[in-house]
Motif scaffolding. Structure first.
Motif, short mmCIF file in Angstrom:
data_model
loop_
_atom_site.label_atom_id
_atom_site.label_comp_id
_atom_site.label_asym_id
_atom_site.label_seq_id
_atom_site.Cartn_x
_atom_site.Cartn_y
_atom_site.Cartn_z
N GLY A 1 33.10 47.95 40.25
CA GLY A 1 32.00 47.69 41.18
C GLY A 1 30.95 46.75 40.65
N PRO A 2 31.33 45.54 40.22
CA PRO A 2 30.30 44.60 39.73
C PRO A 2 29.35 44.21 40.85
CG PRO A 2 32.39 43.45 40.06
CD PRO A 2 32.67 44.92 40.24
N LEU A 3 28.07 44.14 40.51
CA LEU A 3 27.04 43.83 41.50
C LEU A 3 26.47 42.44 41.33
CD1 LEU A 3 25.17 47.26 41.35
CD2 LEU A 3 26.74 46.48 43.14
N GLY A 4 26.59 41.84 40.15
CA GLY A 4 26.04 40.51 39.94
C GLY A 4 26.02 40.15 38.47
N PHE A 5 25.64 38.93 38.20
CA PHE A 5 25.51 38.48 36.81
C PHE A 5 24.45 37.39 36.75
CE2 PHE A 5 28.26 35.14 38.35
CZ PHE A 5 27.89 34.03 37.62
N TRP B 1 39.37 31.23 41.75
CA TRP B 1 37.91 31.10 41.92
C TRP B 1 37.53 29.67 42.27
CZ3 TRP B 1 34.59 28.84 37.90
CH2 TRP B 1 33.27 28.74 38.34
N MET B 2 38.10 28.71 41.54
CA MET B 2 37.73 27.32 41.80
C MET B 2 38.11 26.90 43.21
SD MET B 2 38.50 25.45 38.11
CE MET B 2 38.08 23.82 38.72
N ASP B 3 39.27 27.36 43.71
CA ASP B 3 39.67 26.99 45.06
C ASP B 3 38.71 27.55 46.11
OD1 ASP B 3 41.81 25.49 44.32
OD2 ASP B 3 43.30 27.07 44.58
N MET C 1 31.54 34.41 36.61
CA MET C 1 32.37 34.48 37.80
C MET C 1 33.72 35.14 37.50
SD MET C 1 30.54 33.30 40.25
CE MET C 1 31.85 33.38 41.46
N LEU C 2 34.32 34.79 36.37
CA LEU C 2 35.64 35.35 36.04
C LEU C 2 35.54 36.82 35.64
CD1 LEU C 2 37.10 32.30 34.07
CD2 LEU C 2 37.46 32.93 36.46
N LEU C 3 34.49 37.18 34.91
CA LEU C 3 34.31 38.59 34.54
C LEU C 3 34.13 39.47 35.76
CD1 LEU C 3 31.93 38.46 31.42
CD2 LEU C 3 34.32 39.18 31.46
N THR C 4 33.31 39.03 36.70
CA THR C 4 33.07 39.87 37.89
C THR C 4 34.33 39.99 38.74
OG1 THR C 4 32.14 37.91 39.00
CG2 THR C 4 30.59 39.47 38.01
N ARG C 5 35.16 38.94 38.81
CA ARG C 5 36.45 39.05 39.53
C ARG C 5 37.34 40.10 38.86
NH1 ARG C 5 37.84 34.69 43.02
NH2 ARG C 5 40.03 35.28 42.79
N ARG C 6 37.40 40.03 37.53
CA ARG C 6 38.26 40.96 36.79
C ARG C 6 37.72 42.39 36.91
NH1 ARG C 6 41.02 39.06 31.32
NH2 ARG C 6 42.23 38.03 32.93
N ASP D 1 43.42 35.06 29.06
CA ASP D 1 44.26 34.82 30.23
C ASP D 1 43.46 34.75 31.53
OD1 ASP D 1 43.61 37.46 30.75
OD2 ASP D 1 45.66 38.22 30.60
N MET D 2 42.15 35.05 31.47
CA MET D 2 41.33 34.90 32.67
C MET D 2 41.24 33.42 33.09
SD MET D 2 37.29 35.11 31.55
CE MET D 2 37.32 36.74 30.88
N LEU D 3 41.59 32.50 32.18
CA LEU D 3 41.51 31.08 32.50
C LEU D 3 42.76 30.58 33.22
CD1 LEU D 3 39.91 29.75 29.20
CD2 LEU D 3 38.79 30.37 31.33
N GLY D 4 43.64 31.50 33.62
CA GLY D 4 44.84 31.13 34.36
C GLY D 4 44.62 31.25 35.86
N ASP D 5 45.30 32.23 36.45
CA ASP D 5 45.25 32.38 37.91
C ASP D 5 43.86 32.71 38.41
OD1 ASP D 5 47.93 31.88 37.94
OD2 ASP D 5 48.54 33.99 38.06
N ASP D 6 43.11 33.51 37.63
CA ASP D 6 41.74 33.85 38.05
C ASP D 6 40.90 32.60 38.22
OD1 ASP D 6 42.06 36.53 38.24
OD2 ASP D 6 41.19 37.03 36.31
N LEU D 7 41.00 31.70 37.25
CA LEU D 7 40.21 30.47 37.31
C LEU D 7 40.62 29.61 38.50
CD1 LEU D 7 38.12 28.57 36.00
CD2 LEU D 7 39.98 27.59 34.66
#
Length: 831
Positions: free
Chosen positions: A645-649, A683-685, A633-638, A674-680
């Protein structure tokens, strides 16, 4: 006589005579437990299955009550399983009767009749077997001080299965209350598999801590090791699947092993897998062997029938989930079969311990991998068992939702002062680090609902009295608390009833929503035809045509343990250790070395390649499915922000694959911690997962009540209520204690953020990127999960086999041609 001649023999002649009449002699650890009791200490006993742990836990109480008979509750035995409590009561009655002891031993669980429970409150037995939930209920009564005032001992069985869980947190808080009600009582913990004894010593301590000067005396008693278990990995002669989890290809060999053994326990990892394996074994059962099925969704009556038949030695095999992991003593089990990789060495040791139950003879176990990666995991698990290495999660902070439930329960018993309650709560190990500020926020929530909910009268449950003590705002609060006590929040289920016949068990509501009348599904070892729903019951008829579906259950598959993952990485990286692997697995890894590289310990291998007009990125962290799902989830957001253009994982226990329109270039930045900061947080929200987690937290904390007098909320009602409250809190009170508890739960369980964070920190600067022209052999298994419809059993294996053939031709063309030629030479179908 004692195995250690220096140990004082504290066993009275009456008991020596009883041991001798049975051809036994007391084990040293049983006498050590007597010694601990005589000195007024608590104790943690770690001993292998078959070493008489349960008797060691009860022996001091039996001796004391034989020498100083008395009325009232003396010993409380707490089990994680209702069936185990009942089984222990049955087994305890034998020595009580044969020794003619003036002792009444009874069990109390949710299945105990109301009249008997009332009598146990007014005239408790000397020994009471119960569960964490029943204890929480009993200490919520005003007469709890009278019931437990004379308590001398609490025996906690299978302690490792409770510590680190919400049920264990509720129990730890209950023990803290018992320490105040019965300060002379002591605690005996019993366990067979413990990765970190110090953590359990702290858990048993009356201070919640361990170490010099920090805890009261908790003695560590170690039982003598039994014979080394004989564990083997099945080397199936047929073609080993690339992916899939059902292992149906290996069941003919498993059936032959069952035929050659006296009694076999066949363990699987999921309830759906249990249904499939049971069905497939029945198809192979030309000999008509008595084979049964046991898992937690079957009716209590059916489970009890299976348990009774096992106890009589009337069954040749039982297919079971973790519902039979724990210590019920069956008639001799000759063989344990683990279908699919065990995911952890401690879990495997626990399951192996179900076999034999004789210390001087080895237990026998067979591991049956379902796919190629699972072959590696099974080999790693076998080596971990040989090396005596156990795994387990480090202690976690106690849940704030569990604390809220406990505080309400204590107010049901009597008004309390906040200062005294804070001291009591922080003497429980899971809450030893709880801050006073956090405690006050939880107490405010229990009393008023917190800032956003205090305007609603139904959330005002406690009021301060003139002396500053907290007491119930209304007597009805206690009734509702007792109807909803406990921390087990299962997905909403519906009963399955045969029309004109019995209830077979429960299936989850969302599974039924996908059925139409006439559909068939497999459940309770039978093929059933769906007729419709009557109120909260699924009506079915036996039999039916068409391809049956299999109910899937929330909770899913168990994640791969960190220590086992480390062993898999080490095995992959060392070709000298591949000699024990099947030939097709060795060939798979050999060609991976030629086409790409193998993951090395301490680094993260990332492969990239084009395929079908898309760009694929496959990483091999080996950190378990939950951590990999979060990483995906975090990789595709980034990647989305980077314009790739991520399509899925898709994620497995071993790898993660992401596909996109453009290739990823800067992998160090992509995998930065740092993906475990604001990105996380973002996504969780937004995640539906957080809503599901909040639902469980809200139920445990008592904001949403599943049961009312004479009725129970449906799943839709519970979900609707929790979604409304969740939206209100997010909008008006984002710092609410329930949202904090929800994030705490999600980070520790479903998302496995701590493990993901450790991995990202460990591989920083050590990411090895290999660009390829086509898919690698190692990537084939995870790619087979892309876009796959859920199809179980033999049909799944067939579809996976067809998809694998295409990928193998692409990843390993030379190998595919060789296999095709060999197949033609033997008159077989080619790949």
């Amino acid at each position: 006589m004692p195995e250690d001649a220096s140990l004082p023999d504290l066993l009275p002649p009456l008991f020596h005579g009883w041991f001798k009449s049975r051809g036994w002699r007391p084990h040293e650890h049983q006498l050590r437990m007597l010694e601990a009791a005589a000195s007024g200490a608590s104790a943690l006993l770690i001993a292998p299955t078959g070493g008489g742990k349960t008797l060691a836990g009860f022996l001091p109480s039996l001796v004391e009550l034989s020498e100083r008979p008395r009325d009232g509750l003396h010993t409380l035995y707490i089990s994680p399983l209702k069936a185990l409590a009942v089984d222990i009561q049955r087994n305890l009655e034998t020595p009580i009767a044969e020794l003619r002891l003036p002792i009444r031993a009874e069990s109390r669980t949710g299945d105990t009749p109301q009249a008997k429970r009332g009598r146990q409150r007014s005239r408790p037995p000397q020994i009471l077997m119960t569960t964490p939930e029943s204890l929480a209920l009993m200490i919520s009564y005003p007469e709890a001080a009278e019931i437990f005032g004379g308590l001398r001992r609490v025996v906690i069985d299978e302690l490792h299965a409770l510590a680190g869980t919400k049920r264990g947190e509720l129990l730890a808080l209950g023990l803290a209350r018992l320490a105040r009600l019965a300060p002379q009582s002591r605690r005996f913990g019993l366990s067979a598999t413990v990765a970190s004894p110090d953590d359990l010593v702290a858990w048993l301590s009356r201070s919640g801590r361990s170490g010099p000067g920090l805890s009261d005396e908790v003695r560590l008693v170690l039982g003598r090791s039994g014979a080394r278990a004989e564990v083997e990995v099945l080397r199936n002669a047929g073609r080993l699947p690339w992916a899939g989890h059902m292992a149906t290809h290996a069941l003919p060999e498993v059936y032959e092993r069952i035929r050659g053994a006296g009694t076999t326990l066949v363990f699987v990892n999921t309830r759906a897998q249990a249904e499939i394996v049971f069905q497939e074994l029945w198809k192979l059962n030309a000999d008509g062997l008595p084979i049964a099925l046991h898992h937690g969704s079957l009716s209590a009556e059916q489970r009890r029938k299976v348990e009774a038949a096992m106890a009589r030695g009337a069954l040749r095999a039982v297919v079971a989930t973790s519902s039979l992991d724990l210590g019920i003593d069956w008639a001799a089990v000759d063989l344990v079969v683990q279908i699919g990789a065990p995911k952890g060495s401690s879990r495997l040791v626990q399951r192996i311990g179900r076999a034999n139950h004789r210390l001087d003879e080895p237990s026998r176990a067979l591991l049956v991998p379902a796919n190629r990666f699972e072959v590696l995991e099974c080999r790693a698990a076998l080596e971990a068992v040989r090396d005596g290495e156990l795994d387990g999660q480090p202690p976690r902070a106690g849940g704030l939702d569990v604390l809220a439930q406990h505080l309400l329960g204590m107010a049901c018993a009597a008004p309390f002062e906040a200062d005294a309650m804070f001291g009591e709560v922080t003497s429980a190990a899971p809450y030893a680090g709880l801050s006073r500020a956090a405690f006050d926020r939880v107490l405010d929530f229990v009393a008023s609902g917190g800032y956003a909910l205090r305007a609603y009268e139904r959330f005002r449950r406690l009021l301060p009295d003139a002396e500053g003590r907290w007491s119930l705002a209304d007597a009805r609060v206690a009734r509702q608390y007792r109807l909803n006590v406990g921390t087990i929040v299962e997905a909403v289920t519906l009963k399955v009833r045969v029309k004109g016949g019995p209830v077979l068990g429960q299936v989850e509501e969302y599974f039924v929503q996908g059925l139409v009348p006439g559909d068939t599904f497999i459940f309770a070892g039978q093929t059933l035809r769906y007729l419709g729903i009557q109120e909260t019951t699924v009506m079915v008829a036996r039999g039916g045509t068409g391809d049956p579906k299999v109910p899937a259950y929330a909770g899913g598959r168990l994640p791969l343990s960190a220590s086992l993952a480390e062993r898999v990485r080490a095995l992959l990286a060392d070709p000298a250790r591949w000699g024990e692997l099947p030939g097709d697995v060795r060939e798979w890894l050999r060609i991976q070395r030629l086409r790409s590289v193998l993951p090395a310990p301490g680094e993260l291998l990332v492969e990239s390649f084009p395929r079908g007009g898309k760009h694929y990125l496959v990483a091999y962290p080996f950190e378990g499915r939950n951590a990999h799902q979060t990483l995906g989830m975090l990789l595709t957001r980034r990647m989305e922000r980077a314009g790739l253009g991520p399509l899925g994982f898709v994620a497995s226990d071993y790898a993660i694959a992401v596909w996109s329109l453009k290739p990823a270039r800067t992998l160090e930045a992509l995998f930065d911690q740092d993906m475990l900061g604001d990105d996380l947080e973002a996504w969780m929200d937004e995640s539906a997962m957080l809503r599901r987690t909040f639902r469980s937290v809200a139920v445990i904390a008592g904001v949403i009540e599943r049961r009312h007098p004479g009725q129970e909320k449906t799943g839709k009602q519970v979900t609707f209520s929790s979604d409304l409250i969740y939206d209100v809190l997010r909008k008006h009170d984002p710092g609410h204690i329930l949202l904090e508890a929800t994030r705490q739960d999600a980070a520790g369980g479903l998302t496995d953020v701590r493990r993901l964070s450790d991995m990202l920190g460990r591989v920083r600067g050590r990411i090895r990127h290999v660009g390829l022209e086509r898919v690698s052999p190692l990537a084939v298994p995870v790619l087979l999960d892309i876009g796959r419809e859920r199809v179980d059993g033999a049909a799944e294996d067939m579809l996976l086999g067809e998809a694998a053939d295409d990928l193998v031709r692409e990843a390993m063309p030379e190998y595919a041609r060789e296999r095709a030629g060999a197949a033609r030479d033997q008159g077989l179908l080619p790949l």
